[in-house]
Design a protein around this motif. Structure first.
Motif, PDB file in Angstrom:
ATOM      1  N   GLU A   1      22.315  -1.833  10.901  1.00 22.20           N
ATOM      2  CA  GLU A   1      21.903  -2.469  12.152  1.00 22.20           C
ATOM      3  C   GLU A   1      22.610  -1.881  13.372  1.00 22.20           C
ATOM      4  N   ASN A   2      23.689  -1.153  13.151  1.00 27.72           N
ATOM      5  CA  ASN A   2      24.477  -0.605  14.259  1.00 27.72           C
ATOM      6  C   ASN A   2      24.285   0.899  14.460  1.00 27.72           C
ATOM      7  N   VAL A   3      23.332   1.466  13.751  1.00 29.97           N
ATOM      8  CA  VAL A   3      23.099   2.911  13.829  1.00 29.97           C
ATOM      9  C   VAL A   3      21.618   3.170  14.112  1.00 29.97           C
ATOM     10  N   ILE A   4      21.356   4.109  15.025  1.00 27.29           N
ATOM     11  CA  ILE A   4      19.985   4.570  15.278  1.00 27.29           C
ATOM     12  C   ILE A   4      19.858   5.966  14.685  1.00 27.29           C
ATOM     13  N   ASN A   5      19.101   6.060  13.609  1.00 29.71           N
ATOM     14  CA  ASN A   5      18.897   7.347  12.942  1.00 29.71           C
ATOM     15  C   ASN A   5      17.527   7.891  13.323  1.00 29.71           C
ATOM     16  N   ALA A   6      17.508   8.710  14.374  1.00 26.49           N
ATOM     17  CA  ALA A   6      16.255   9.300  14.864  1.00 26.49           C
ATOM     18  C   ALA A   6      16.096  10.733  14.382  1.00 26.49           C
ATOM     19  N   THR A   7      16.779  11.068  13.290  1.00 28.97           N
ATOM     20  CA  THR A   7      16.735  12.439  12.759  1.00 28.97           C
ATOM     21  C   THR A   7      15.612  12.642  11.756  1.00 28.97           C
ATOM     22  N   ILE A   8      15.126  11.565  11.180  1.00 29.89           N
ATOM     23  CA  ILE A   8      14.225  11.658  10.030  1.00 29.89           C
ATOM     24  C   ILE A   8      12.818  12.058  10.470  1.00 29.89           C
ATOM     25  N   GLY A   9      12.244  13.026   9.769  1.00 24.11           N
ATOM     26  CA  GLY A   9      10.894  13.492  10.077  1.00 24.11           C
ATOM     27  C   GLY A   9       9.848  12.923   9.150  1.00 24.11           C
ATOM     28  N   SER A  10      10.134  11.786   8.553  1.00 24.15           N
ATOM     29  CA  SER A  10       9.193  11.108   7.664  1.00 24.15           C
ATOM     30  C   SER A  10       8.815   9.766   8.275  1.00 24.15           C
ATOM     31  N   LEU A  11       7.646   9.275   7.901  1.00 24.30           N
ATOM     32  CA  LEU A  11       7.169   8.003   8.431  1.00 24.30           C
ATOM     33  C   LEU A  11       7.868   6.844   7.729  1.00 24.30           C
ATOM     34  N   TYR A  12       8.518   5.996   8.519  1.00 25.08           N
ATOM     35  CA  TYR A  12       9.213   4.817   7.995  1.00 25.08           C
ATOM     36  C   TYR A  12       8.586   3.557   8.588  1.00 25.08           C
ATOM     37  N   ASN A  13       8.683   2.459   7.827  1.00 25.58           N
ATOM     38  CA  ASN A  13       8.164   1.196   8.335  1.00 25.58           C
ATOM     39  C   ASN A  13       9.216   0.497   9.198  1.00 25.58           C
ATOM     40  N   GLU A  14       8.923  -0.704   9.622  1.00 22.13           N
ATOM     41  CA  GLU A  14       9.826  -1.422  10.524  1.00 22.13           C
ATOM     42  C   GLU A  14      11.097  -1.904   9.825  1.00 22.13           C
ATOM     43  N   ASP A  15      11.120  -1.840   8.503  1.00 23.91           N
ATOM     44  CA  ASP A  15      12.334  -2.169   7.747  1.00 23.91           C
ATOM     45  C   ASP A  15      13.184  -0.928   7.484  1.00 23.91           C
ATOM     46  N   GLU A  16      12.797   0.183   8.111  1.00 20.19           N
ATOM     47  CA  GLU A  16      13.501   1.462   7.973  1.00 20.19           C
ATOM     48  C   GLU A  16      13.494   1.977   6.529  1.00 20.19           C
ATOM     49  N   LYS A  17      12.366   1.756   5.886  1.00 25.58           N
ATOM     50  CA  LYS A  17      12.150   2.289   4.545  1.00 25.58           C
ATOM     51  C   LYS A  17      10.930   3.202   4.582  1.00 25.58           C
ATOM     52  N   LEU A  18      10.911   4.190   3.683  1.00 24.78           N
ATOM     53  CA  LEU A  18       9.812   5.142   3.644  1.00 24.78           C
ATOM     54  C   LEU A  18       8.474   4.416   3.556  1.00 24.78           C
ATOM     55  N   ALA A  19       7.551   4.813   4.414  1.00 23.56           N
ATOM     56  CA  ALA A  19       6.210   4.226   4.395  1.00 23.56           C
ATOM     57  C   ALA A  19       5.454   4.746   3.175  1.00 23.56           C
ATOM     58  N   VAL A  20       5.095   3.848   2.288  1.00 20.72           N
ATOM     59  CA  VAL A  20       4.349   4.209   1.085  1.00 20.72           C
ATOM     60  C   VAL A  20       3.007   3.489   1.135  1.00 20.72           C
ATOM     61  N   TYR A  21       1.931   4.254   1.080  1.00 19.46           N
ATOM     62  CA  TYR A  21       0.600   3.661   1.106  1.00 19.46           C
ATOM     63  C   TYR A  21       0.344   2.895  -0.192  1.00 19.46           C
ATOM     64  N   ASP A  22      -0.155   1.673  -0.072  1.00 21.94           N
ATOM     65  CA  ASP A  22      -0.458   0.868  -1.257  1.00 21.94           C
ATOM     66  C   ASP A  22      -1.483   1.569  -2.148  1.00 21.94           C
ATOM     67  N   VAL A  23      -2.514   2.146  -1.527  1.00 17.69           N
ATOM     68  CA  VAL A  23      -3.559   2.798  -2.313  1.00 17.69           C
ATOM     69  C   VAL A  23      -3.014   4.042  -3.010  1.00 17.69           C
ATOM     70  N   VAL A  24      -2.105   4.751  -2.373  1.00 17.42           N
ATOM     71  CA  VAL A  24      -1.492   5.929  -2.987  1.00 17.42           C
ATOM     72  C   VAL A  24      -0.658   5.520  -4.196  1.00 17.42           C
ATOM     73  N   GLU A  25       0.149   4.494  -4.023  1.00 20.93           N
ATOM     74  CA  GLU A  25       0.992   4.009  -5.114  1.00 20.93           C
ATOM     75  C   GLU A  25       0.143   3.544  -6.297  1.00 20.93           C
ATOM     76  N   SER A  26      -0.909   2.799  -6.007  1.00 20.62           N
ATOM     77  CA  SER A  26      -1.762   2.256  -7.065  1.00 20.62           C
ATOM     78  C   SER A  26      -2.476   3.359  -7.843  1.00 20.62           C
ATOM     79  N   VAL A  27      -3.077   4.295  -7.124  1.00 19.28           N
ATOM     80  CA  VAL A  27      -3.819   5.371  -7.791  1.00 19.28           C
ATOM     81  C   VAL A  27      -2.876   6.254  -8.598  1.00 19.28           C
ATOM     82  N   TYR A  28      -1.738   6.587  -8.019  1.00 23.04           N
ATOM     83  CA  TYR A  28      -0.811   7.486  -8.717  1.00 23.04           C
ATOM     84  C   TYR A  28      -0.297   6.859 -10.008  1.00 23.04           C
ATOM     85  N   ARG A  29       0.030   5.573  -9.952  1.00 18.10           N
ATOM     86  CA  ARG A  29       0.567   4.897 -11.138  1.00 18.10           C
ATOM     87  C   ARG A  29      -0.464   4.789 -12.256  1.00 18.10           C
TER      88      ARG A  29
END
Length: 415
Positions: free
Chosen positions: A32-60
């Motif tokens: 909560e005390n750090v702003i990490n603006a270095t990442i070049g990947s799409l993250y959600n508002e919880d600062e976790k990697l954005a994973v598409y539900d449909v991608v996860e479902s099909v891949y599994r």
């Protein structure tokens, strides 16, 4: 002991190094005390990697033979190669681009597409033309393959595409090289978020069509195009400009599933070659698979099957597009916050239209600015004399007030 051509090479990856410092700060001070603006990947508002539900479902649910077996072909799965072309050029591409020859090859991400193109079309010792604001790995790829770097000014004094400087640089190289290889990263340019207008593309294509005695290989890096809000009508108008290309002009599209499906670690992309000359495309089909086989052998079958399965199924594709629109909306919200606050505090930005990143031009004091920001637990990426902010990975609550903090650090560096 190294071969002469490799002596003196040492990778200095600013992005991964700075990202590591940000992660260490998070451990020490709390997320909560750090702003990490270095990442070049799409993250959600919880600062976790954005994973598409449909991608996860099909891949599994892919069968084991699709996950663990070799790809059917060195160049990739047939249905994947076709769907890649459709995603970039739309389903009606055969009719819309009649008279052109188009072929695709699976690669290790967009990086593999760019590397494979430069390796096969740049003569040793030649210069490759790159934008002055660029993803730094372009330079490494050129050097790795025995080339040199020339740059064109991306922006003119009004923040538009600097056609005049681009034209001058291309013509200068055309006088001394048989092949001129160049990179245009558009739309959603990394690191600025720049996008060219239709009129700028018209001027550019007219210029290419006027070149007669030199081969021009245009690498169009479209890694981030899925997150650009250019409409279908304008995109198809730009597509149509490819018709009528002389045979000495080859367009090579560098496509990345890292961004399109948010599957960064799978390392899957594609090269799409477009030419008016059948022999040029046959040459592409003959020579480039040789490089694929001797570099990465073949591409993970599971990722290709994943993409093709989603794109060929209307319901799955609709679900994907719906999810993607949600992430595009989120990116736009983040960008709008930052752009509005930057305007309020008179923070200069390079022209931004869409995409993952925005860049602040700083000048000679850029290192001081970065040091001051890191003392505030704000981590950004240095790009030449500017700093890149990854809007893609910073939640809205942390973007609020960020422009002001950056402006304060810049002002402080000038005192």
């Amino acid at each position: 002991m190294l071969a002469k051509r490799y002596t003196g090479k040492k990778l200095v990856d600013n992005i991964f190094a700075t990202s590591k410092k940000a992660k260490q700060a998070i451990v020490k001070f709390g997320k909560e005390n750090v702003i990490n603006a270095t990442i070049g990947s799409l993250y959600n508002e919880d600062e976790k990697l954005a994973v598409y539900d449909v991608v996860e479902s099909v891949y599994r649910n892919l069968p084991p033979e699709d996950l663990y077996a070799y790809a059917t072909n060195v160049i990739g799965e047939d249905d994947y190669l076709e769907e890649v072309i459709k995603v970039v050029f739309y389903d009606d591409y055969k009719e819309a681009l009649k008279g052109l020859y188009i072929s695709s090859i699976a690669t290790t991400g967009g990086t593999g597409a760019i590397s494979n193109t430069i390796k096969n079309y740049m003569d040793t010792g030649d210069k490759v033309l790159l934008p002055n604001w660029m993803w730094g790995t372009y330079k490494n790829i050129v050097i790795e393959n025995g080339g040199k770097v020339e740059t064109y000014q991306l922006f003119d004094e009004n923040g538009n595409f600097n056609f005049e400087d681009f034209k001058i640089k291309v013509l200068e190289l055309a006088k001394i090289q048989k092949n001129v290889v160049l990179v245009i990263n558009e739309p959603s340019h990394n690191p600025t978020g720049f996008r060219m207008t239709y009129e700028e593309w018209v001027n550019l294509m007219d210029f290419f069509k006027s070149i007669r005695d030199t081969n021009v290989i245009v690498i169009r890096d479209v890694a981030y195009f899925e997150y650009d809000d250019r409409g279908e009508e304008e995109t198809k108008k730009i597509r149509k400009l490819l018709v009528g290309l002389p045979k000495n002009i080859l367009f090579m599209y560098a496509f990345s599933l890292s961004k399109s499906l948010s599957i960064y670690g799978m390392r899957i992309g594609a090269q799409i070659a477009v030419s008016s000359d059948e022999e040029v495309i046959q040459e592409f089909k003959d020579a480039l698979p040789f490089s694929c086989r001797t570099t990465w052998s073949n591409i993970p079958k599971g990722g290709m099957r994943l993409f093709a399965t989603i794109m060929k199924n209307p319901e799955l594709k609709a679900n994907f597009l719906n999810e993607k629109q949600g992430y595009m909306d989120l990116l736009n919200e983040r960008a709008n916050i930052f752009l509005a606050e930057a305007k309020e505090v008179n923070l200069e930005l390079l022209p931004y239209k869409s995409g993952f990143f925005v860049t602040v031009p700083v000048g000679k004091t850029v290192d001081k600015v970065i040091e001051d920001l890191e003392n505030k637990n704000i981590f950004v990426i240095k790009f030449d004399t500017g700093i890149r902010i990854g809007l893609c990975s910073v939640p809205k609550k942390k973007i609020k007030g960020l422009a002001k903090k950056i402006k304060e650090s810049i002002d402080k560096s000038k005192n």
